[in-house]
Scaffold this motif. Structure first.
Motif, PDB file in Angstrom:
ATOM      1  N   ARG A   3     -23.534 -51.713  42.702  1.00 53.16           N
ATOM      2  CA  ARG A   3     -22.699 -50.880  42.025  1.00 53.16           C
ATOM      3  C   ARG A   3     -22.097 -51.243  41.326  1.00 53.16           C
ATOM      4  O   ARG A   3     -21.340 -51.180  40.350  1.00 53.16           O
ATOM      5  CB  ARG A   3     -21.498 -51.624  43.069  1.00 53.16           C
ATOM      6  N   VAL A   4     -22.755 -52.799  40.560  1.00 55.53           N
ATOM      7  CA  VAL A   4     -22.123 -53.768  39.392  1.00 55.53           C
ATOM      8  C   VAL A   4     -22.881 -52.964  38.336  1.00 55.53           C
ATOM      9  O   VAL A   4     -22.690 -53.072  37.984  1.00 55.53           O
ATOM     10  CB  VAL A   4     -22.412 -55.488  39.819  1.00 55.53           C
ATOM     11  N   LEU A   5     -24.408 -52.505  38.554  1.00 54.95           N
ATOM     12  CA  LEU A   5     -25.334 -51.884  37.478  1.00 54.95           C
ATOM     13  C   LEU A   5     -25.266 -50.955  37.261  1.00 54.95           C
ATOM     14  O   LEU A   5     -24.734 -50.703  36.027  1.00 54.95           O
ATOM     15  CB  LEU A   5     -26.815 -52.247  38.392  1.00 54.95           C
ATOM     16  N   GLU A   6     -24.258 -50.091  38.611  1.00 54.59           N
ATOM     17  CA  GLU A   6     -23.810 -48.670  38.116  1.00 54.59           C
ATOM     18  C   GLU A   6     -23.003 -49.216  36.988  1.00 54.59           C
ATOM     19  O   GLU A   6     -22.884 -47.923  36.384  1.00 54.59           O
ATOM     20  CB  GLU A   6     -23.419 -48.375  39.266  1.00 54.59           C
ATOM     21  N   SER A   7     -21.544 -49.450  37.004  1.00 53.18           N
ATOM     22  CA  SER A   7     -20.714 -49.506  35.970  1.00 53.18           C
ATOM     23  C   SER A   7     -21.248 -49.720  35.176  1.00 53.18           C
ATOM     24  O   SER A   7     -21.177 -49.160  34.313  1.00 53.18           O
ATOM     25  CB  SER A   7     -19.979 -50.755  36.475  1.00 53.18           C
ATOM     26  N   LEU A   8     -21.908 -51.072  34.621  1.00 52.84           N
ATOM     27  CA  LEU A   8     -23.092 -51.915  33.489  1.00 52.84           C
ATOM     28  C   LEU A   8     -23.551 -50.852  32.481  1.00 52.84           C
ATOM     29  O   LEU A   8     -22.831 -50.466  31.581  1.00 52.84           O
ATOM     30  CB  LEU A   8     -23.729 -52.425  34.269  1.00 52.84           C
ATOM     31  N   ALA A   9     -23.683 -49.825  33.272  1.00 53.80           N
ATOM     32  CA  ALA A   9     -24.808 -48.490  32.633  1.00 53.80           C
ATOM     33  C   ALA A   9     -24.002 -47.179  32.383  1.00 53.80           C
ATOM     34  O   ALA A   9     -24.472 -46.996  31.292  1.00 53.80           O
ATOM     35  CB  ALA A   9     -25.267 -47.894  34.204  1.00 53.80           C
ATOM     36  N   SER A  10     -22.372 -47.219  32.911  1.00 59.64           N
ATOM     37  CA  SER A  10     -22.174 -46.649  32.539  1.00 59.64           C
ATOM     38  C   SER A  10     -20.584 -47.115  30.828  1.00 59.64           C
ATOM     39  O   SER A  10     -20.550 -46.439  30.488  1.00 59.64           O
ATOM     40  CB  SER A  10     -21.042 -46.308  33.254  1.00 59.64           C
ATOM     41  N   ARG A  11     -20.891 -48.070  30.457  1.00 61.03           N
ATOM     42  CA  ARG A  11     -20.208 -48.812  29.495  1.00 61.03           C
ATOM     43  C   ARG A  11     -20.510 -48.400  28.106  1.00 61.03           C
ATOM     44  O   ARG A  11     -21.581 -47.949  27.700  1.00 61.03           O
ATOM     45  CB  ARG A  11     -20.065 -50.269  29.444  1.00 61.03           C
ATOM     46  N   ARG A  12     -19.644 -48.089  27.633  1.00 59.53           N
ATOM     47  CA  ARG A  12     -19.666 -47.666  26.086  1.00 59.53           C
ATOM     48  C   ARG A  12     -18.972 -48.637  24.886  1.00 59.53           C
ATOM     49  O   ARG A  12     -17.824 -48.773  25.114  1.00 59.53           O
ATOM     50  CB  ARG A  12     -19.845 -46.030  26.077  1.00 59.53           C
ATOM     51  N   TYR A  13     -20.225 -49.501  24.053  1.00 57.93           N
ATOM     52  CA  TYR A  13     -19.247 -50.508  23.116  1.00 57.93           C
ATOM     53  C   TYR A  13     -19.903 -49.815  21.791  1.00 57.93           C
ATOM     54  O   TYR A  13     -20.151 -48.669  21.674  1.00 57.93           O
ATOM     55  CB  TYR A  13     -20.119 -51.541  23.205  1.00 57.93           C
ATOM     56  N   VAL A  14     -18.677 -49.703  20.652  1.00 62.15           N
ATOM     57  CA  VAL A  14     -18.777 -49.476  19.703  1.00 62.15           C
ATOM     58  C   VAL A  14     -20.566 -49.890  18.867  1.00 62.15           C
ATOM     59  O   VAL A  14     -20.121 -51.469  19.216  1.00 62.15           O
ATOM     60  CB  VAL A  14     -17.808 -50.703  18.737  1.00 62.15           C
ATOM     61  N   PRO A  15     -20.812 -48.652  18.425  1.00 59.93           N
ATOM     62  CA  PRO A  15     -21.994 -49.406  17.008  1.00 59.93           C
ATOM     63  C   PRO A  15     -21.807 -50.404  17.155  1.00 59.93           C
ATOM     64  O   PRO A  15     -21.060 -50.916  16.189  1.00 59.93           O
ATOM     65  CB  PRO A  15     -23.009 -48.051  16.977  1.00 59.93           C
ATOM     66  N   LEU A  16     -23.353 -51.529  16.930  1.00 56.16           N
ATOM     67  CA  LEU A  16     -22.994 -52.364  16.345  1.00 56.16           C
ATOM     68  C   LEU A  16     -23.835 -52.899  15.181  1.00 56.16           C
ATOM     69  O   LEU A  16     -25.354 -52.006  15.031  1.00 56.16           O
ATOM     70  CB  LEU A  16     -24.291 -53.871  17.770  1.00 56.16           C
ATOM     71  N   ALA A  17     -22.940 -53.748  14.445  1.00 53.34           N
ATOM     72  CA  ALA A  17     -24.275 -53.502  12.785  1.00 53.34           C
ATOM     73  C   ALA A  17     -25.110 -55.099  13.064  1.00 53.34           C
ATOM     74  O   ALA A  17     -25.328 -55.739  12.639  1.00 53.34           O
ATOM     75  CB  ALA A  17     -23.002 -54.411  11.738  1.00 53.34           C
ATOM     76  N   LEU A  18     -26.121 -54.289  13.383  1.00 52.77           N
ATOM     77  CA  LEU A  18     -27.893 -55.045  13.259  1.00 52.77           C
ATOM     78  C   LEU A  18     -28.900 -54.852  12.208  1.00 52.77           C
ATOM     79  O   LEU A  18     -28.404 -54.022  12.573  1.00 52.77           O
ATOM     80  CB  LEU A  18     -27.782 -55.201  15.038  1.00 52.77           C
ATOM     81  N   PRO A  19     -29.392 -55.689  12.097  1.00 51.41           N
ATOM     82  CA  PRO A  19     -30.582 -55.178  10.890  1.00 51.41           C
ATOM     83  C   PRO A  19     -31.408 -54.562  12.141  1.00 51.41           C
ATOM     84  O   PRO A  19     -31.884 -54.576  13.573  1.00 51.41           O
ATOM     85  CB  PRO A  19     -31.415 -56.958  10.957  1.00 51.41           C
ATOM     86  N   PRO A  20     -32.638 -53.587  11.230  1.00 47.80           N
ATOM     87  CA  PRO A  20     -33.211 -52.559  11.597  1.00 47.80           C
ATOM     88  C   PRO A  20     -34.923 -53.677  12.766  1.00 47.80           C
ATOM     89  O   PRO A  20     -35.132 -54.923  12.375  1.00 47.80           O
ATOM     90  CB  PRO A  20     -34.425 -52.403  10.803  1.00 47.80           C
ATOM     91  N   GLY A  21     -34.933 -52.753  14.189  1.00 41.85           N
ATOM     92  CA  GLY A  21     -35.322 -54.049  15.130  1.00 41.85           C
ATOM     93  C   GLY A  21     -35.147 -54.217  15.617  1.00 41.85           C
ATOM     94  O   GLY A  21     -35.340 -55.107  16.804  1.00 41.85           O
ATOM     95  N   ASP A  22     -33.800 -55.132  15.946  1.00 40.65           N
ATOM     96  CA  ASP A  22     -32.970 -55.975  16.048  1.00 40.65           C
ATOM     97  C   ASP A  22     -32.609 -55.055  17.905  1.00 40.65           C
ATOM     98  O   ASP A  22     -32.157 -54.099  17.998  1.00 40.65           O
ATOM     99  CB  ASP A  22     -31.675 -56.371  15.958  1.00 40.65           C
ATOM    100  N   PRO A  23     -33.085 -56.109  18.375  1.00 39.15           N
ATOM    101  CA  PRO A  23     -33.243 -55.537  20.082  1.00 39.15           C
ATOM    102  C   PRO A  23     -31.070 -55.635  20.578  1.00 39.15           C
ATOM    103  O   PRO A  23     -31.462 -54.712  21.672  1.00 39.15           O
ATOM    104  CB  PRO A  23     -33.279 -56.570  21.041  1.00 39.15           C
ATOM    105  N   GLY A  24     -30.439 -56.460  20.001  1.00 38.12           N
ATOM    106  CA  GLY A  24     -28.899 -56.367  20.672  1.00 38.12           C
ATOM    107  C   GLY A  24     -28.265 -57.278  20.623  1.00 38.12           C
ATOM    108  O   GLY A  24     -28.722 -58.848  20.445  1.00 38.12           O
TER     109      GLY A  24
END
Length: 380
Positions: free
Chosen positions: A309-330
């Motif tokens: 149930r926790v993993l299902e909740s995490l899968a639904s999350r949407r964050y503001v897109p991140l300002a990261l260098p190209p190729g950065d995994p997050g």
């Protein structure tokens, strides 16, 4: 993390594949440091810092009741310094409230939140920003405990007092919490939708509401309300609006709640709510979506099943897109999920027992989680 000024655990990716290594100051070390501090009668600020560091370590280790005893002893040692160290003492009560919440003790949580506010009032004026923010936290606690109208009245009073004190930002926080509460109710029943729309209009027309943080928070609430009214693409539309201004830190836009069973014998089928927690690691990708969520560790008496149930909740999350260098995994995050049940005294007994209705408490264990303070940590 919300218990102390620095997280007890640090999670760092060993590789882009998502393997996680957890490092921390050993429990014995924080225990020794606290004992040494107490032995030399260290000043209140040092005592509070050492106490919180050890409490965090105990909490992360899953020793919730040991953490509760440590924080109770710290409060007894330091509550007399509220006039000279109001914020230090208030943070002890704040940690106490969070531990009570994870133990399912609503009465203890409420008493701790009141102790937090009393400490602030002992050393600060009623119009001091810290006191006003402390009142917001207490109102948040009332809402969490189900006293919806009490929370609503307190938010309204705080907004009025903040306006009179020339604190427009704090007034907006109170209006924001009111709007968030109303939208949450509107998601449960359509009869609250007019109140939610009215609360959002008041927030949008408030002075200083055009600040970036308040604008985004208002848009998030509007999207949640739109989804409750049937606009399934509201979150995607919000994502499209904010993509031009990527964030450098995680800013949550949307998440489905952890959907637990409605009764004791539903999913999860728990007969005991003692020592039921898991730590989950996950990545937030540059696009603001979560991925690679995985169980990092679990409590000794963990009853399997509810982690999905926790993993299902995490899968639904949407964050503001991140300002990261190209190729950065997050960005890698680790969160603690505790399944508990509110305590209540049953007829014929004076001993509080779990009601049998499961609930989830969450804490961010990531090293860069927002530090505690009297100001609100939640944007929506």
């Amino acid at each position: 993390m919300l218990l102390a000024s620095a997280a007890a655990a640090q999670e760092a990716p060993e590789s882009a594949g998502g393997e996680v290594v957890v490092t921390a100051v050993r429990l014995e070390q924080t225990e020794q440091r606290l004992a040494a501090c107490i032995a030399r009668h260290c000043p209140p600020a040092e005592d509070v810092a050492a106490s919180l560091s050890h409490v965090e370590n105990q909490f992360v280790a899953g020793a919730y009741r040991d953490a509760r005893r440590t924080i109770a002893e710290a409060i007894r040692r330091n509550r007399g310094f509220a006039k000279t160290n109001p914020v230090d003492v208030a943070v002890l009560y704040r940690a106490d409230a969070r531990i009570h919440a994870h133990l399912g003790d609503g009465d203890g949580m409420k008493a701790a939140m009141r102790g937090m506010l009393a400490s602030l009032r002992a050393g600060l004026s009623e119009t001091d920003p810290q006191t006003l923010y402390g009142r917001i936290e207490l109102a948040d606690g009332l809402s969490e405990l189900g006293n919806i109208r009490g929370a609503e009245r307190e938010y309204k009073a705080i907004a009025e007092d903040a306006a009179a004190a020339g604190q427009p930002t704090i007034r907006n926080f109170a209006l924001l919490r009111t709007a968030s509460l109303k939208v949450s109710l509107a998601q449960l029943s359509e009869r609250f939708r007019p109140e939610a729309r009215a609360a959002l209009r008041q927030l949008k027309t408030s002075s200083a509401s055009d600040a970036t943080g308040f604008q985004l928070a208002t848009e998030v609430l509007e999207s949640r309300l739109a989804m409750a009214e049937g606009a399934a693409d509201a979150v995607d539309a919000l994502i499209a609006r904010v993509q031009a201004e990527p964030a450098s830190t995680p800013r949550l836009l949307y998440s489905e709640p952890v959907k637990l069973g409605a009764g004791k014998w539903d999913d999860p089928p728990l007969q005991s709510y003692e020592d039921q927690w898991i730590d989950v690691a996950f990545w937030i990708g540059p696009d603001g979506r979560t991925r690679d969520a995985a169980l990092l560790r679990q409590s000794e008496h963990y009853s399997g099943g509810w982690n999905k149930r926790v993993l299902e909740s995490l899968a639904s999350r949407r964050y503001v897109p991140l300002a990261l260098p190209p190729g950065d995994p997050g960005l890698l995050r680790v969160e603690r999920y505790t399944i508990t049940s509110r305590l209540a005294t049953k007829l014929g007994s004076r001993i509080p027992q779990p009601t049998g209705l499961p609930r989830v408490e969450v804490l961010d264990l990531t090293m860069d989680a927002p530090p505690p303070g009297m100001n609100p940590q939640r944007a929506s």
